[in-house]
Design an enzyme around this catalytic site. Structure first.
Site, short mmCIF file in Angstrom:
data_model
loop_
_atom_site.label_atom_id
_atom_site.label_comp_id
_atom_site.label_asym_id
_atom_site.label_seq_id
_atom_site.Cartn_x
_atom_site.Cartn_y
_atom_site.Cartn_z
N HIS A 186 0.45 5.10 -3.06
CA HIS A 186 0.65 3.83 -2.35
C HIS A 186 0.65 2.69 -3.35
O HIS A 186 -0.20 2.65 -4.24
CB HIS A 186 -0.48 3.63 -1.33
CG HIS A 186 -0.18 2.57 -0.32
ND1 HIS A 186 -0.13 1.24 -0.65
CD2 HIS A 186 0.11 2.64 0.99
CE1 HIS A 186 0.17 0.53 0.43
NE2 HIS A 186 0.32 1.36 1.44
N ARG A 199 2.82 -6.67 2.57
CA ARG A 199 4.17 -6.93 2.07
C ARG A 199 5.15 -7.06 3.22
O ARG A 199 6.06 -7.89 3.18
CB ARG A 199 4.61 -5.80 1.12
CG ARG A 199 4.02 -5.96 -0.28
CD ARG A 199 4.28 -4.74 -1.14
NE ARG A 199 3.57 -3.59 -0.61
CZ ARG A 199 4.11 -2.39 -0.39
NH1 ARG A 199 5.38 -2.18 -0.68
NH2 ARG A 199 3.40 -1.40 0.10
#
Ligand SMILES: Cc1cc2nc3c(=O)[nH]c(=O)nc-3n(C[C@H](O)[C@H](O)[C@H](O)COP(=O)(O)OP(=O)(O)OC[C@H]3O[C@@H](n4cnc5c(N)ncnc54)[C@H](O)[C@@H]3O)c2cc1C
Ligand code: HEM
Ligand code: HEM
Ligand code: SF4
Ligand code: F3S
Ligand code: FES
Lengths: 658, 248, 233
Positions: A257, A273
């Protein structure tokens, strides 16, 4: 030895396990769920960001449907997934969300009117329409064309797991907590339960069941730096491997990740994000657009993680004495948004870093996150090799993720797979095959074998330290089987693991405390984890191409010609120090979308000769269907509904679609 | 720009841990002191793991997520309940006393059976959405709509991680074993608020309208002050109390 | 029952605060106090003092207290084990609100006796209230010891009680609750402080008057105006 009988034994109390249990229970079978920890503490609770399902309610999701979700997932998988399964999944996901909504999950909802959003670092205003007001909303996630991740603030997994657990309690499903399955009972063809160790008393018991379902989650803890919970040690997958019959699929496919906080490795969600957060380098420069002009920060995870490591390797990281890292910037989202929609993130930053993300940057670096691989099952969730053994959730390789899973597709998989596999288990129990015809002496034999194994460790007087071996294994994996892999390092990892495995036979204990004895636990687990780690390392060494999360610096191209195949690992026997690898072809001629470019990441790959042939076939199939609806067109390409349980076959209703 | 905050190094921490293994007939509860060199950004999770790995492999404790989200690691830290995994040692003095949460069954050392307690609470208070025909719910059609604020409000109450800190922090719970605790009362208010739950206030009264329920609470407020998720427990209990009084 | 307990508590607090003002009228002078006393005895309405009226009020208060005490007793630690676990818990937690409750229990327990005595006295001698009668009781009758203890107990108990009442019933918004609570707590300490000062001042006054009047203990106060008339005669 105490023997307990039940119709269905579910090993794992996470989302997948409990949903499967509810499904089987509803069909009238007795179910017992085993869990290492209280069910609500399972790692599903940690999922923050969201669950993918193509509801298409909010503006960013307009026009979304199963077809788009399917395409995104297949591309995300880098064509490693089983496309029929992906179809089953994309079709059932909206139903799963709606079921959970009825059960009590407080999904965030669409608010009519104007909203400020942050895209590409710019503020924009969007206006949600009236007719969507109050329906389930969704946010943007990496690797998707639409805003599809439905969420509950940033406690999505928590809310889902609590609702699921509460419904399981309502259904009267017993969860035997602090019980660890340490071996499967089988006669070489048929699995009929498990040998279980009580983690409070140290006692050994046997559970006999018509059907056994492993839903034990991921195995991230074979790595040093991982976002996974510390119970994610993969013992569920390991005991399947230890049967020597059931196989593990695509173990080398491990996801990293992009935003683990540095250095602890605790995850901050992709939602950061998705909601508009940016990645900055040591000079606070936004670098992602240089690498990925189209999807920028929101390319799929494998791509973003790789770009980040690439950028650090090029010397652009922020330097500290723990090593280099990059920054995640969510300041631009504003205090209001962070305090409500990204609250867990804020807490994590506060408690573990002493940083306030409203005003400060968050130090991040990619960390191991998800295991695409696991117990290989067919589309019904059953092991093709061992009858009566099922698997669902992260522990399974049902194979809808292929070589890279999209954010939000995992909790979606757990619930969808739980719904489908719960039904297959019930079908199996109802069928003549379901009858249990196994002698108790076999059960006693398995129990005795495990007791011997444990006694062997406890009394060995060996010189090796379990904690030490665990650490060495984790370090090897993080250093050599990480984001960038190459033959040399993989070879080194394989040899180190072989060596560690040898040493693990000589583990001695310093403590003989009655009860669970944490040292003994570490000892028998590390022996099993080493086998899993070897499947990952050895599988990665053999796979001489790059696909999805598996990236070989020495073979940077995706190679469809030679590697349109799934790795199957089988452990040949207790003395072995390497798995036997076998390969299962992925038939392009049965794919709805033949291999191509993903829309982000590297563009070069080696084609398979079947690809153009299949494309042509597909084009022909669609001829004359221009006016048919999308369901019929899809049906013409790759029918899948017959694979689903009947009650899940209906079309999903959507706004603006009949 | 901020750097990762760094502790003054070189501190030696003295962790005094309440040891007891109920499985061992010879074990008596006792305090045992361990010394650990403090490291940067060290949490109690890291310190305890280090003790187990290097000093005493028999030390029992529970961690799962080690990120403050699963509620496994509640323990008494210098007298007060809290989540050990997100307690940084730099916020603590050199001498740290750790004890298991009271009011729960002891498994060993710092490990207690909160799971069993919480399951019991859940079964007793029926903490799930009660609704006719859930099994036949139509999942093909559009979902029922819900006001966005209501959904957010529900989530606010659902953030509880069942860590048990509120129970350990509650004087009432120390005195009465059958008390549902703030955790249970808060969950009842969550379902009371949820329009999908068809239960009436009178139904809830059956569950909590007594001294083991909302009327047992003496407003000691330890629960609210110690809740690691900062849930508005006092407000919720006050709300429930008013509703329950109104039922009669 | 909880509601009843709280209501009786609330009424008692209202009463006691009122009581403090009336009774501190001594600070304004002996006449003021006498006036207040007479008012309670109904003189201003009936034109003639009826000390029995006081007895009636006392009886009501007495019932209230009894009721309140019985209801609150449910919350007392029922046995030593409970008391012990609470005590250990409180010691370890060092948590204000938990400790405050303990203070309430202790003061409640103390008042059981103190207020009982006080009420008994005013119940059986309702006519024995007045600037001199009271002062004599306070000083010569050594009641000041009792009153001092009672004063501290009752105001701690009442102040904390009111704060707890607010937390228990007041519909607060979750977002603002912590801030309101903070302020309430400050207010609580101010109120307690205020009444303690007020009470001590009046108690001291009673004591002083009582001291000065000690040799003539038992004599009744004659209002200044009345004595003036008498002298004028
Ligand atoms: C930090 C983090 C954030 C994530 N965020 C997201 C997200 O936003 N969206 C998304 O889609 N996915 C997310 N994921 C992935 C997703 O949460 C997991 O893949 C998913 O929850 C796995 O669910 P599960 O039911 O398969 O297993 P788990 O929830 O891990 O449950 C495993 C269960 O098995 C039990 N168990 C294990 N071994 C044994 C044994 N030997 N015997 C008995 N019981 C055993 C455990 O006690 C546990 O109950 C995230 C993952 C992490 C680590
Ligand atoms: C014989 C005397 C008394 C005893 C034994 C007693 C006891 C108690 C106890 C144990 C409590 C705490 C109950 C709980 O938290 O649930 C309490 C609360 C309270 N008391 Fe008393 N008390 C007495 C007299 C008084 C008096 C004279 C007053 C008024 C001044 C008073 C006002 C209150 C108030 C306002 C509360 C808070 C009510 C609540 O929390 O519901 N009490 N009392
Ligand atoms: C109706 C009932 C009551 C009457 C008529 C009454 C009357 C009085 C009077 C006249 C005094 C002055 C001293 C004296 O004459 O002895 C006094 C003092 C006092 N009373 Fe009461 N009282 C009543 C109830 C209570 C109660 C219920 C409490 C508390 C539980 C209480 C607490 C006190 C205290 C603390 C003092 C001392 C005051 C000081 O220090 O200034 N009284 N009361
Ligand atoms: S209410 Fe708070 S303290 Fe209590 S169990 Fe839930 S999270 Fe923990
Ligand atoms: S601490 Fe206990 S008494 Fe009530 S206010 Fe909280 S539950
Ligand atoms: S380990 Fe999960 S909250 Fe501490």
């Amino acid at each position: 030895m105490q023997i307990l009988y039940t119709d269905v034994l579910v090993i794992g109390g996470g989302l997948a396990g409990q949903r499967a249990a509810i499904g089987a229970k509803r069909r009238g079978h007795d179910v017992i769920v085993l869990s290492l920890v209280p069910a609500k503490r399972s790692h599903s609770a940690a999922a923050q960001g969201g669950m993918q399902a193509s509801l298409g309610n909010c503006l960013g999701g307009t026009g979304d449907n199963e077809d788009v979700h399917f395409t995104d997932t297949v591309r995300g998988s880098d064509w490693g997934a089983d496309q029929e399964v992906v179809r089953m999944f994309a079709h059932t996901a909206p139903k799963a969300i709606r079921e959970l909504a009825a059960w009590g999950v407080p999904w965030n909802r669409v608010q009519r009117g104007d909203h400020q959003i942050t895209v590409n670092g710019q503020k924009q205003t969007v206006t949600e329409p009236d007719n969507a007001h109050g329906l389930i909303t969704s946010r943007n996630f990496g690797g998707t064309q639409k805003w599809r991740a439905c969420y509950v603030s940033d406690g999505t997994g928590h809310a889902m797991l609590y609702t699921m657990s509460n419904q399981a309690i309502a259904a009267g499903i017993p969860v035997h907590e602090r019980m660890e399955a340490i071996a499967l009972i089988h006669d070489g063809e048929r699995c009929c339960g498990a040998i279980v160790r009580n983690l409070m008393t140290g006692e050994i018991l046997a559970y006999m069941a018509k059907a056994t379902c492993i839903a034990s989650g991921g195995f991230g803890r074979i790595y040093r730096v991982s976002t996974n919970a510390i119970i994610n040690e993969g013992i569920g997958a390991a005991i399947a491997l230890e049967t020597g019959i059931a196989s593990l699929g695509n173990m080398e496919a491990v996801q990293f990740h992009p935003t683990g906080i540095f250095p602890a490795g605790i995850l901050v969600t992709e939602g950061c994000r998705g909601d508009g957060g940016l990645l900055l380098d040591g000079a606070e420069y936004r670098f992602m657009p240089d690498y990925e002009p189209e999807k920028t920060e929101l390319a799929s995870r494998d791509v973003v993680s790789r770009r980040m490591e690439e950028h650090i390797a090029a010397g652009h990281g922020a330097k500290t004495r723990f090593g280099d890292h990059l920054w995640l910037d969510i300041r631009l989202l504003g205090k209001e948004h962070i305090n409500t929609k990204l609250r867990e993130v804020k807490e994590i930053c506060q408690y573990f870093l002493g940083v306030d993300p409203v005003n400060e940057l968050i130090p991040v670096r990619p960390a191991q996150h998800y295991s695409m691989g696991g117990i290989r099952t067919n589309y019904r969730g059953e092991s093709p090799q061992l009858k009566g053994l099922f698997s669902a959730g992260e522990s399974a390789c049902w194979d809808m993720h292929g070589f890279n899973r999209l954010g939000g597709n995992s909790v979606a998989e757990t619930v969808v797979a739980g719904m489908i596999v719960g039904d297959s288990i019930a079908d199996f129990c109802d069928s003549p095959d379901g009858a249990l015809a196994i002698s108790t002496s076999l059960v006693e034999e398995f129990g005795e074998r495990e007791r011997q194994r444990l006694a062997g460790i406890a009394d060995s007087g060996g010189s090796e330290n379990a904690f030490e071996l665990m650490k060495l294994m984790q370090e090897t994996m993080t250093a050599n089987v990480g984001i960038f892999r190459d033959g040399e390092r993989l070879q080194e990892a394989v040899s180190t693991l072989q060596d560690l495995q040898r040493r693990s036979r000589d583990i001695g204990l310093r403590s003989s405390a009655p009860g669970a004895n944490p040292e003994l636990v570490a000892a028998y687990r590390v022996q099993r984890m080493l086998k899993l780690a070897q499947c990952v390392a050895f599988g990665a060494l053999q796979r001489t191409e790059s696909r999805g999360a598996h990236f070989r610096a020495d073979f940077p191209q995706r190679n469809d010609r030679d590697w349109m195949r799934r790795t199957l690992a089988i452990w040949p026997g207790e003395e072995a120090d390497l798995p036997t690898l076998d390969y299962e072809e992925l038939d392009i001629m049965r794919m709805e979308i033949p291999p191509g470019w993903r829309g982000y990441g590297a563009k070069d790959y080696i084609d398979h000769p079947d690809t153009p042939r299949r494309q042509q076939q597909l084009d022909e199939a669609l001829q004359g269907m221009e006016r048919a609806d999308r369901h019929a067109r899809q049906e013409a390409l790759m029918p899948f509904r017959h694979l689903l349980p009947e009650h899940l076959r209906g079309n999903n209703q959507r706004l603006g679609e009949d | 720009m901020s750097d990762i905050p760094v502790t003054q190094l070189g501190r030696t921490l003295h962790l005094q841990i309440l040891r007891h293994n109920p499985r061992d007939p010879d074990s008596e509860p006792r305090l045992q002191t361990f010394e650990v060199e403090e490291a940067d950004a060290m949490t109690l999770f890291i310190a305890l793991s280090e003790i187990r790995e290097k000093q005493d492999p028999s030390l029992q404790f529970d961690f799962v997520c080690r990120a403050g989200i699963c509620g496994s690691c509640g323990m008494i830290i210098n007298g007060r309940p809290g989540l050990a995994c997100r307690t940084l040692t730099r916020d603590l003095p050199d001498h740290i006393t750790l004890a298991p949460l009271p009011a729960f069954e002891l498994i060993g050392d710092l490990s207690v059976d909160t799971g069993k307690w919480m399951r019991g609470m859940s079964e007793h208070l029926e903490t799930w959405v009660h609704s006719q025909g859930l099994e036949q719910a139509d999942i093909d059609s559009l979902e029922e709509s819900m006001e966005p604020e209501l959904a957010e409000q529900l989530y606010e109450l659902e953030r509880c991680i069942e860590c048990g800190c509120c129970v350990a922090a509650c004087g009432t719970a120390q005195m009465r074993e059958d008390f549902s605790g703030a955790v249970g009362l808060n969950q009842i208010t969550r379902f009371q608020l949820d329009p999908r739950d068809e239960r009436s206030d009178a139904d809830f009264y059956q569950l909590v309208g007594n001294d083991a329920g909302v009327f047992g609470c003496m407003t000691l407020l330890g629960c609210e002050d110690m809740c690691p998720k900062d849930l508005p427990l006092a407000t919720q209990i006050a709300f429930l109390r008013r509703r329950m009084v109104a039922v009669r | 029952m909880d509601l009843l307990q709280s209501l009786t508590g609330l009424l008692l607090v209202m009463f006691i605060w009122g009581h403090m003002f009336f009774e501190s009228s001594i600070l304004l002078g002996k006449d003021a106090m006498l006036w207040v006393t007479r008012m309670f005895e109904g003189e201003h309405i009936f034109g003639k003092p009826y000390p029995l009226l006081v007895s009636a009020v006392v009886a009501v208060i007495f019932v209230l207290i009894a009721l309140h005490a019985i209801l609150a007793l449910r919350k007392f630690p029922a046995n030593y084990r409970q008391y012990h676990s609470f005590h250990r818990h409180m010691g370890a937690m060092r948590h204000t609100d938990t400790t405050l409750w303990y203070v309430q229990v202790i003061t409640g327990f103390a008042m059981f006796f103190l207020a009982g005595t006080h009420l008994f006295v005013v119940l059986v001698q309702p006519d024995n209230i007045g600037p001199y009668a009271s002062s004599d009781r306070v000083w010569t009758g050594r009641f000041w010891i009792l009153y001092a203890l009672l004063l501290v107990s009752v105001h701690l108990h009442a102040g904390i009680g009111i704060y707890r009442l607010a937390m228990k019933w007041w519909p607060l918004k979750a977002e603002t609750a912590p801030r309101v609570r903070e302020r309430l707590k400050v207010a609580m300490w101010c109120v307690i402080g205020f009444f303690l000062i007020l009470g001590s001042a009046s108690l001291l006054t009673y004591m002083k008057i009582g001291y000065d009047h000690a040799d003539r203990a038992g004599e009744r106060y004659v209002p200044a105006a009345a004595s003036a008339i008498e002298t004028g005669k």
